[in-house]
Design a protein around this motif. Structure first.
Motif: not given
Ligand code: ADP
Length: 374
Positions: A31-32, A109-116, A120
């Motif tokens: 993730r960025p 881990q939570t916040g690493t971009g799984k749902t993104y 999305r």
């Molecule tokens: P998780 O599902 O793992 O808890 P999220 O998908 O909700 O994490 O991502 C956490 C935050 O980081 C969100 O605001 C999401 O938009 C952003 N994010 C995650 N991955 C990326 C990515 N590759 N590029 C841009 N934003 C990202």
């Protein structure tokens, strides 16, 4: 039942003769940095270094005493949603279109971009779309509405209870395994036939809203539950006739039984709950319950993967509902692709390390991709 057709004895798709062609594919996505990590600079120093050319990732441990791990693909923070789809999910979706089962799953881990990565919607910005939407788009544009049928179920697994995200009154949906074929079904879960992409968006939005509402009611976060989208695909060489049956609750069977060739396949797209260990100290009531069940389901998934990786004779598949639902995805007949998501910060180095180890073990799991016998 349809009589066996030549298509049912086809070899597994796209094997290219390589020995590991049915192995679970695993990619890692970084993730960025988020605004907090950018603001804190050195405090939140990078804990990983990617080497995309060699598909390797170096994990900083004490003073860059690095360990290096090879994956099937390594996505940097600049990787587009399109590229992630093309590498991680497209080959699986192509198999599903040919009649094989498939699974695409995000772990981290939570916040690493799984749902993104997976969920999305990107309704107004196609470049943002995640794997669920892209997979539906891909299938819808590859199938024929004259002969084929696509439907979805959208579920959440929370506290070992399967809940329907398309019909939220349905909770505690049972998981049934066919003793002969091993096929897993969820009788009672809604299976909604999809007409077009707009309809798919509506259903995904309903599912997302219900997930949010259910979690608000339970005073929890969506990252404490596993979200599972099941795409049911049925393809036929015949045009749908007048005697089509309507969709029943737990089966998708809209063609007359005596057709010579009907291929039925399923694609599971799974957004797992956050893999971090939940600190139980100071937590009360439902937090302790959540911790227990998330740890149970993810640790039993980890145990199954370890057992499969080591060719152990006993795979503890029955230890949790998650592993029962994913029965075909690990050690089964599905083509499976996993994306493990990580953040850059050294603050979470131990979680990042355990995510990477999970991905490394999953790469050792070999599935036997084959068409389901009716
Ligand atoms: P998780 O599902 O793992 O808890 P999220 O998908 O909700 O994490 O991502 C956490 C935050 O980081 C969100 O605001 C999401 O938009 C952003 N994010 C995650 N991955 C990326 C990515 N590759 N590029 C841009 N934003 C990202």
């Amino acid at each position: 039942r349809p009589s066996p057709s030549p298509a049912r004895s086809r070899p597994a798709p796209d094997n290219g003769g390589s020995a590991d062609s049915c192995r679970v594919r695993v990619a890692v996505r970084l993730r960025p940095k988020n605004s907090e990590e950018l603001a804190h600079g050195a405090d939140f120093d990078n804990c990983v270094e990617l080497q995309p050319e060699s598909k390797r990732l170096k994990l900083k441990k004490n003073n860059w005493n690095c360990e290096s791990y090879r994956f099937d693909e390594v996505f940097s923070e600049n990787a587009s949603q399109k590229r992630v789809y093309e590498v991680v999910a497209k080959p699986v979706v192509e198999s599903v279109l040919e009649g094989y089962n498939g699974t695409v799953m995000a772990y981290g881990q939570t916040g690493t971009g799984k749902t993104y990565t997976v969920g999305r919607l990107g309704k107004d910005d196609p470049s943002e779309r995640g794997i669920m939407v892209r997979a539906l788009e891909h299938i819808l544009s590859s199938m024929s509405f004259e002969t084929d049928c696509i439907a979805i179920s959208y579920l959440q697994l929370y506290l070992e209870s399967v809940q329907d995200l398309l019909a939220p009154e349905k909770t505690n949906i049972p998981i049934v395994e066919d003793a002969k074929t091993g096929e897993v079904s969820l009788p009672g879960a809604a299976i909604v036939e999809i007409k077009d992409l707009e309809h798919a968006f509506q259903l995904l939005q309903i599912g997302e809203a219900n997930r949010h509402a259910a979690n608000t009611k339970m005073n929890t976060e969506s990252s404490r539950s596993h979200a599972i989208l099941i795409i049911h695909l049925q393809r036929s060489s015949r045009i749908k006739g007048e005697n089509c049956r309507s969709l029943s609750n737990d089966t998708l069977d809209i063609f007359p039984d005596n057709l010579p060739l009907v291929l039925k396949s399923k694609l599971l797209i799974v957004d797992l709950a956050g893999s971090e260990r939940i600190d139980k100290s100071g937590s009360e009531g439902h937090m302790i319950e959540e911790a227990k069940f998330i740890n149970l389901s993810l640790s039993s998934l980890g145990k199954c993967i370890n057992a499969l990786a080591e060719n152990s004779p006993h795979i503890p598949i029955r230890d949790s509902k998650l592993t029962r639902i994913l029965r075909d995805s690990f050690g089964g007949t599905a083509r499976t692709s996993l994306v493990v998501t990580i953040g850059p910060s050294s603050r979470h180095c131990s979680e990042t390390s355990s995510t990477i180890m999970f991905g490394q073990r999953a790469m050792k799991v070999v599935n036997t991709i084959k068409l389901k016998e009716e």
